[in-house]
Design a protein around this motif. Structure first.
Motif, PDB file in Angstrom:
ATOM      1  N   VAL A   3       0.853  -1.243  -0.169  1.00  0.00           N
ATOM      2  CA  VAL A   3      -0.054  -0.014   0.076  1.00  0.00           C
ATOM      3  C   VAL A   3       0.825   1.262  -0.021  1.00  0.00           C
ATOM      4  O   VAL A   3       0.659   2.001  -0.501  1.00  0.00           O
ATOM      5  CB  VAL A   3      -1.064   0.057   1.233  1.00  0.00           C
ATOM      6  CG1 VAL A   3      -1.692   1.325   1.293  1.00  0.00           C
ATOM      7  CG2 VAL A   3      -2.040  -1.139   1.137  1.00  0.00           C
TER       8      VAL A   3
ATOM      9  N   GLU B 290       2.668   1.423  -3.471  1.00  0.00           N
ATOM     10  CA  GLU B 290       1.764   1.950  -4.623  1.00  0.00           C
ATOM     11  C   GLU B 290       1.177   3.275  -4.426  1.00  0.00           C
ATOM     12  O   GLU B 290       0.873   3.863  -5.323  1.00  0.00           O
ATOM     13  CB  GLU B 290       0.739   0.953  -4.794  1.00  0.00           C
ATOM     14  CG  GLU B 290       1.222  -0.742  -4.996  1.00  0.00           C
ATOM     15  CD  GLU B 290       1.603  -0.943  -6.547  1.00  0.00           C
ATOM     16  OE1 GLU B 290       1.716   0.085  -7.182  1.00  0.00           O
ATOM     17  OE2 GLU B 290       2.177  -1.839  -6.863  1.00  0.00           O
ATOM     18  N   SER B 291       1.310   3.682  -3.260  1.00  0.00           N
ATOM     19  CA  SER B 291       0.685   5.091  -3.075  1.00  0.00           C
ATOM     20  C   SER B 291       1.592   6.121  -3.769  1.00  0.00           C
ATOM     21  O   SER B 291       1.172   7.253  -3.986  1.00  0.00           O
ATOM     22  CB  SER B 291       0.395   5.499  -1.626  1.00  0.00           C
ATOM     23  OG  SER B 291       1.726   5.556  -0.940  1.00  0.00           O
TER      24      SER B 291
ATOM     25  N   GLU C  90      -1.730   1.972 -11.284  1.00  0.00           N
ATOM     26  CA  GLU C  90      -1.114   1.782  -9.796  1.00  0.00           C
ATOM     27  C   GLU C  90      -1.730   2.095  -8.761  1.00  0.00           C
ATOM     28  O   GLU C  90      -1.711   1.410  -7.710  1.00  0.00           O
ATOM     29  CB  GLU C  90      -0.052   3.115  -9.737  1.00  0.00           C
ATOM     30  CG  GLU C  90       1.184   2.229 -11.066  1.00  0.00           C
ATOM     31  CD  GLU C  90       2.059   1.211 -10.747  1.00  0.00           C
ATOM     32  OE1 GLU C  90       1.761   0.644  -9.514  1.00  0.00           O
ATOM     33  OE2 GLU C  90       3.125   0.983 -11.608  1.00  0.00           O
TER      34      GLU C  90
ATOM     35  N   HIS D  52      -3.968  -0.778  -7.843  1.00  0.00           N
ATOM     36  CA  HIS D  52      -2.904  -1.918  -6.891  1.00  0.00           C
ATOM     37  C   HIS D  52      -2.961  -1.396  -5.301  1.00  0.00           C
ATOM     38  O   HIS D  52      -3.358  -2.184  -4.442  1.00  0.00           O
ATOM     39  CB  HIS D  52      -1.438  -1.674  -7.085  1.00  0.00           C
ATOM     40  CG  HIS D  52      -1.416  -2.222  -8.690  1.00  0.00           C
ATOM     41  ND1 HIS D  52      -0.182  -2.070  -9.486  1.00  0.00           N
ATOM     42  CD2 HIS D  52      -2.052  -2.996  -9.612  1.00  0.00           C
ATOM     43  CE1 HIS D  52      -0.259  -2.559 -10.666  1.00  0.00           C
ATOM     44  NE2 HIS D  52      -1.493  -2.980 -10.794  1.00  0.00           N
ATOM     45  N   HIS D  53      -2.852  -0.150  -5.195  1.00  0.00           N
ATOM     46  CA  HIS D  53      -3.077   0.397  -3.835  1.00  0.00           C
ATOM     47  C   HIS D  53      -4.239   0.253  -3.137  1.00  0.00           C
ATOM     48  O   HIS D  53      -4.227  -0.431  -1.895  1.00  0.00           O
ATOM     49  CB  HIS D  53      -2.819   2.012  -3.927  1.00  0.00           C
ATOM     50  CG  HIS D  53      -3.290   3.026  -2.775  1.00  0.00           C
ATOM     51  ND1 HIS D  53      -2.093   2.915  -1.817  1.00  0.00           N
ATOM     52  CD2 HIS D  53      -4.354   3.448  -2.272  1.00  0.00           C
ATOM     53  CE1 HIS D  53      -2.972   3.770  -0.814  1.00  0.00           C
ATOM     54  NE2 HIS D  53      -3.844   3.970  -1.096  1.00  0.00           N
TER      55      HIS D  53
ATOM     56  N   LYS E  16      -5.296  -2.288  -0.040  1.00  0.00           N
ATOM     57  CA  LYS E  16      -5.759  -1.702   1.103  1.00  0.00           C
ATOM     58  C   LYS E  16      -6.922  -2.567   1.462  1.00  0.00           C
ATOM     59  O   LYS E  16      -7.460  -2.901   2.549  1.00  0.00           O
ATOM     60  CB  LYS E  16      -6.030  -0.121   0.785  1.00  0.00           C
ATOM     61  CG  LYS E  16      -6.438   0.636   2.136  1.00  0.00           C
ATOM     62  CD  LYS E  16      -6.915   1.986   1.722  1.00  0.00           C
ATOM     63  CE  LYS E  16      -7.469   2.904   2.701  1.00  0.00           C
ATOM     64  NZ  LYS E  16      -6.351   2.919   3.915  1.00  0.00           N
TER      65      LYS E  16
ATOM     66  N   ILE F 194       0.229   7.667   4.397  1.00  0.00           N
ATOM     67  CA  ILE F 194      -0.144   7.786   3.162  1.00  0.00           C
ATOM     68  C   ILE F 194       0.029   9.019   2.453  1.00  0.00           C
ATOM     69  O   ILE F 194       0.663   9.525   1.388  1.00  0.00           O
ATOM     70  CB  ILE F 194      -1.509   7.159   2.759  1.00  0.00           C
ATOM     71  CG1 ILE F 194      -1.603   5.435   2.879  1.00  0.00           C
ATOM     72  CG2 ILE F 194      -1.647   7.487   1.146  1.00  0.00           C
ATOM     73  CD1 ILE F 194      -2.822   5.015   2.687  1.00  0.00           C
TER      74      ILE F 194
END
Length: 286
Positions: free
Chosen positions: A59, A62-63, A93, A96-97, A101, A116
């Motif tokens: 997480v 990817e953030s 992307e 994915h995050h 999550k 984040i």
């Protein structure tokens, strides 16, 4: 991965300038939605602490796409086509995050907004725009193999499916970053040295194994002190990999440099050789 034929197209300045026009339908065909993940197959009894730490790190990693998009738009303000691709890349992307999550919430935990949000600041420009692209080639190739490797050992089925989906996306992302690097080097050949140096610094560092470039830029943020970061993702990758995945990353990076330079690149010393043979700046200006 990008073929030599497609790189020749990237180098053809008379070819279709809007490469993102061709990327879009490919990404649409390969795209997936959160609803495609079988969330009802989640197995809480198979959740392990290392999986939770891995997902938190994913997480966090990817953030970074938000910050990266901001940086790309600033650094490539004169390149509409690449900016259009960045929009497509950034959407995937972010997905994915959000997928990782959602898995964390099923596992009974989450990542705080403060951590984040700390990743939000844009990245500074690279040594050259080509070096920035090279960093992202490394990131995508490494992440592609990392997700693929970990998905083969993780026992919780939903987490495995998320990683397999993300892995495919990362492979396609790497292909396009290679395309845009090859294209830029046609009009900015003096930036080749920065590309070679970027690859060499990453690959030659013995502590760089199982690391991600993001950790070099945002690993020391005060908001992340004592918090799990993307480093945990690659630490676990290094723990479960028998060395074969890292070897594939290494070979793919060298092969990519071979495609970009048109020379044989099979060992690190080949990078040093090509660098030594490049014209010096003073010679370029004559």
């Amino acid at each position: 991965m990008t073929t030599p034929h497609k790189l020749e197209m990237a180098r053809d300045l008379d070819a279709e300038p809007l490469h993102s026009y061709d990327v879009f339908p490919v990404y649409q065909k390969a795209s997936w939605e959160l609803s495609d993940i079988p969330w009802d197959e989640f197995r809480p009894d198979l959740v392990r602490p290392e999986y939770v730490a891995f997902a938190i790190g994913a997480v966090m990693g990817e953030s970074n796409s938000i910050a990266a998009q901001h940086g790309f738009f600033n650094e490539f303000a004169d390149d509409y086509d690449f900016s259009a691709f960045v929009c497509l890349w950034g959407y995937q992307e972010l997905q994915h995050h959000l997928a990782f999550k959602k898995w964390l919430r099923l596992a009974g935990t989450d990542v705080g907004y403060e951590q984040i949000n700390a990743m939000r600041a844009p990245y500074p420009p690279g040594i050259t725009p080509s070096a920035t692209l090279a960093t992202n080639i490394i990131s995508e190739i490494a992440t592609n193999h990392m997700y693929k490797c970990v998905s083969q050992v993780a026992e919780e089925p939903v987490l495995t499916k998320i990683m397999k989906r993300a892995s495919g996306d990362e492979a396609r992302h790497a292909r396009e970053f290679i395309h845009y690097t090859a294209r830029r080097l046609v009009t900015h050949p003096h930036e080749l040295a920065s590309v070679l140096e970027t690859f060499y610094v990453y690959m030659a560092d013995p502590e760089g194994r199982y690391n991600h470039p993001v950790s070099k830029f945002k690993g020391n943020l005060p908001e992340l002190d004592g918090h799990i970061t993307i480093d945990e993702v690659f630490r676990y990758f290094g723990e479960v990999d028998d060395g074969s995945a890292w070897d594939r990353i290494h070979k793919q990076l060298l092969s990519t440099l071979g495609e970009l330079t048109g020379e044989s690149v099979v060992k690190l010393r080949d990078i040093r050789r090509i660098l030594a043979e490049l014209p010096r700046p003073a010679e370029d200006s004559r």
